[in-house]
Scaffold this motif. Structure first.
Motif, PDB file in Angstrom:
ATOM      1  N   TRP A 149      -7.227   3.536 -11.150  1.00 34.20           N
ATOM      2  CA  TRP A 149      -5.897   2.923 -11.304  1.00 34.20           C
ATOM      3  C   TRP A 149      -5.855   1.590 -10.560  1.00 34.20           C
ATOM      4  O   TRP A 149      -5.350   0.587 -11.086  1.00 34.20           O
ATOM      5  CB  TRP A 149      -4.803   3.851 -10.788  1.00 34.20           C
ATOM      6  CG  TRP A 149      -3.424   3.359 -11.133  1.00 34.20           C
ATOM      7  CD1 TRP A 149      -2.674   3.727 -12.214  1.00 34.20           C
ATOM      8  CD2 TRP A 149      -2.660   2.368 -10.431  1.00 34.20           C
ATOM      9  NE1 TRP A 149      -1.487   3.032 -12.219  1.00 34.20           N
ATOM     10  CE2 TRP A 149      -1.445   2.194 -11.140  1.00 34.20           C
ATOM     11  CE3 TRP A 149      -2.875   1.625  -9.275  1.00 34.20           C
ATOM     12  CZ2 TRP A 149      -0.458   1.302 -10.726  1.00 34.20           C
ATOM     13  CZ3 TRP A 149      -1.897   0.728  -8.857  1.00 34.20           C
ATOM     14  CH2 TRP A 149      -0.705   0.577  -9.584  1.00 34.20           C
ATOM     15  N   ASN A 150      -6.370   1.575  -9.345  1.00 31.03           N
ATOM     16  CA  ASN A 150      -6.388   0.326  -8.578  1.00 31.03           C
ATOM     17  C   ASN A 150      -7.169  -0.761  -9.307  1.00 31.03           C
ATOM     18  O   ASN A 150      -6.736  -1.919  -9.371  1.00 31.03           O
ATOM     19  CB  ASN A 150      -6.999   0.568  -7.187  1.00 31.03           C
ATOM     20  CG  ASN A 150      -6.060   1.305  -6.247  1.00 31.03           C
ATOM     21  OD1 ASN A 150      -4.838   1.177  -6.343  1.00 31.03           O
ATOM     22  ND2 ASN A 150      -6.625   2.083  -5.350  1.00 31.03           N
ATOM     23  N   VAL A 159      -1.504  -1.264  -4.061  1.00 31.45           N
ATOM     24  CA  VAL A 159      -2.751  -0.541  -3.839  1.00 31.45           C
ATOM     25  C   VAL A 159      -2.394   0.899  -3.492  1.00 31.45           C
ATOM     26  O   VAL A 159      -1.545   1.143  -2.635  1.00 31.45           O
ATOM     27  CB  VAL A 159      -3.585  -1.158  -2.698  1.00 31.45           C
ATOM     28  CG1 VAL A 159      -4.779  -0.265  -2.358  1.00 31.45           C
ATOM     29  CG2 VAL A 159      -4.071  -2.554  -3.079  1.00 31.45           C
ATOM     30  N   LEU A 160      -3.014   1.844  -4.180  1.00 33.20           N
ATOM     31  CA  LEU A 160      -2.798   3.256  -3.916  1.00 33.20           C
ATOM     32  C   LEU A 160      -3.936   3.783  -3.040  1.00 33.20           C
ATOM     33  O   LEU A 160      -5.111   3.583  -3.357  1.00 33.20           O
ATOM     34  CB  LEU A 160      -2.732   4.044  -5.227  1.00 33.20           C
ATOM     35  CG  LEU A 160      -1.655   3.595  -6.220  1.00 33.20           C
ATOM     36  CD1 LEU A 160      -1.696   4.452  -7.480  1.00 33.20           C
ATOM     37  CD2 LEU A 160      -0.269   3.640  -5.585  1.00 33.20           C
ATOM     38  N   VAL A 216       0.847  -1.193   0.000  1.00 35.48           N
ATOM     39  CA  VAL A 216       0.000   0.000   0.000  1.00 35.48           C
ATOM     40  C   VAL A 216       0.882   1.242   0.000  1.00 35.48           C
ATOM     41  O   VAL A 216       1.766   1.387   0.854  1.00 35.48           O
ATOM     42  CB  VAL A 216      -0.945   0.026   1.211  1.00 35.48           C
ATOM     43  CG1 VAL A 216      -1.760   1.316   1.230  1.00 35.48           C
ATOM     44  CG2 VAL A 216      -1.871  -1.184   1.197  1.00 35.48           C
ATOM     45  N   SER A 267      -8.757   5.377  -7.656  1.00 30.19           N
ATOM     46  CA  SER A 267      -9.608   4.185  -7.591  1.00 30.19           C
ATOM     47  C   SER A 267      -9.611   3.452  -8.932  1.00 30.19           C
ATOM     48  O   SER A 267      -9.532   2.211  -8.976  1.00 30.19           O
ATOM     49  CB  SER A 267     -11.032   4.590  -7.203  1.00 30.19           C
ATOM     50  OG  SER A 267     -11.894   3.477  -7.204  1.00 30.19           O
ATOM     51  N   SER A 314      -3.832  -2.634 -10.118  1.00 31.71           N
ATOM     52  CA  SER A 314      -3.393  -3.065  -8.792  1.00 31.71           C
ATOM     53  C   SER A 314      -2.886  -4.506  -8.763  1.00 31.71           C
ATOM     54  O   SER A 314      -1.812  -4.800  -8.228  1.00 31.71           O
ATOM     55  CB  SER A 314      -4.540  -2.902  -7.781  1.00 31.71           C
ATOM     56  OG  SER A 314      -4.169  -3.412  -6.520  1.00 31.71           O
ATOM     57  N   GLU A 315      -3.650  -5.417  -9.352  1.00 32.66           N
ATOM     58  CA  GLU A 315      -3.276  -6.834  -9.283  1.00 32.66           C
ATOM     59  C   GLU A 315      -1.995  -7.103 -10.071  1.00 32.66           C
ATOM     60  O   GLU A 315      -1.157  -7.909  -9.652  1.00 32.66           O
ATOM     61  CB  GLU A 315      -4.417  -7.708  -9.796  1.00 32.66           C
ATOM     62  CG  GLU A 315      -4.194  -9.195  -9.549  1.00 32.66           C
ATOM     63  CD  GLU A 315      -5.419 -10.034  -9.838  1.00 32.66           C
ATOM     64  OE1 GLU A 315      -5.350 -11.269  -9.680  1.00 32.66           O
ATOM     65  OE2 GLU A 315      -6.469  -9.454 -10.225  1.00 32.66           O
TER      66      GLU A 315
END
Length: 236
Positions: A32-33, A43-44, A7, A30, A37-38
């Motif tokens: 971008w995640n 996670v931002l 994070v 959100s 993210s995966e």
């Protein structure tokens, strides 16, 4: 499937005149995640004083915010338009002090300056002159970005976040195929379009219920919506 992720906290810094940007930047994070993210195992987390600060006494307000929020953040996204903010006694404004604190810690700083039209009568000339001086100083010390519309800010910030994550965290664990990337880009655009519609509806409702009524503000909201939709069409 569950996955482990690192994070990174992103401090959102801005004066009071960029309310749309303060709603848009968390939406982009959100998106971008949802898209990346995966792949990156990252996670931002957007951090804002409105949602993350706690009442506390015993020091300057900005010093308390520095301790509670700024020190624990990993990068900063800042947006400016016509104002720089109120002097803190230490720096030009709370936003500037946050930028200086993040820079002193050697952490990434992404700064964006709006060139959107503005009603001249609404501009505080003293604020605008101080902002111009600060912008010139930033341009001598690094790279900053300008944006002409909220949709352009969304598109630029999405790309820049990916670049910064690669810089501080490394390349993703695997390379996506062209089809995968196209699908992810489409999903991202769908999220941005939904955010744009929601923001426009909010701005329209707020202006409709405001006093005194001003038809020029309504025209300005519609003009921005048209510009953002055209930019999205070009991007697609």
């Amino acid at each position: 499937m569950p996955y482990q992720a690192t994070v990174y906290r992103i401090l959102i810094a801005s004066p009071s005149d960029v309310t749309s940007e303060r709603k848009t930047i968390p939406d982009v994070i959100s998106a971008w995640n949802a898209t990346h993210s995966e792949d990156h195992n990252v996670v931002l987390l957007p951090v804002m004083w409105e949602t993350h600060s706690t009442p506390e006494m015993g020091d300057r307000p900005q010093a308390i915010l520095n301790k509670q929020l700024v020190a624990s953040c990993d990068l900063l996204v800042g947006a400016f338009w016509t104002r720089i903010g109120t002097h803190t006694g230490v720096s030009e404004s709370g936003t500037v002090e946050e930028i200086e604190e993040i820079r002193k810690a050697g952490k990434p700083v992404l700064l964006y300056f709006s060139s959107q039209p503005v009603v001249l009568d609404s501009v505080d000339t003293e604020q605008y002159e101080r902002l111009k001086n600060f912008k010139e100083k930033c341009q001598k010390e690094g790279l900053v970005e300008k944006y002409d519309s909220i949709s352009e800010l969304r598109e630029k910030l999405m790309r820049h976040l990916t670049h910064v994550v690669k810089e501080i965290h490394g390349e993703p664990l695997f390379q996506t195929t062209q089809v995968d990337e196209s699908l992810r880009s489409l999903n991202s655009m769908k999220g941005q379009l939904q955010s744009l519609i929601t923001q426009t509806a909010f701005d329209w409702s707020t202006e409709k219920n405001s006093e005194p009524m001003n038809i020029d503000e309504g025209k300005y909201i519609l003009k921005n919506l048209a510009s953002d939709l055209i930019n999205m069409r070009v991007y697609l």
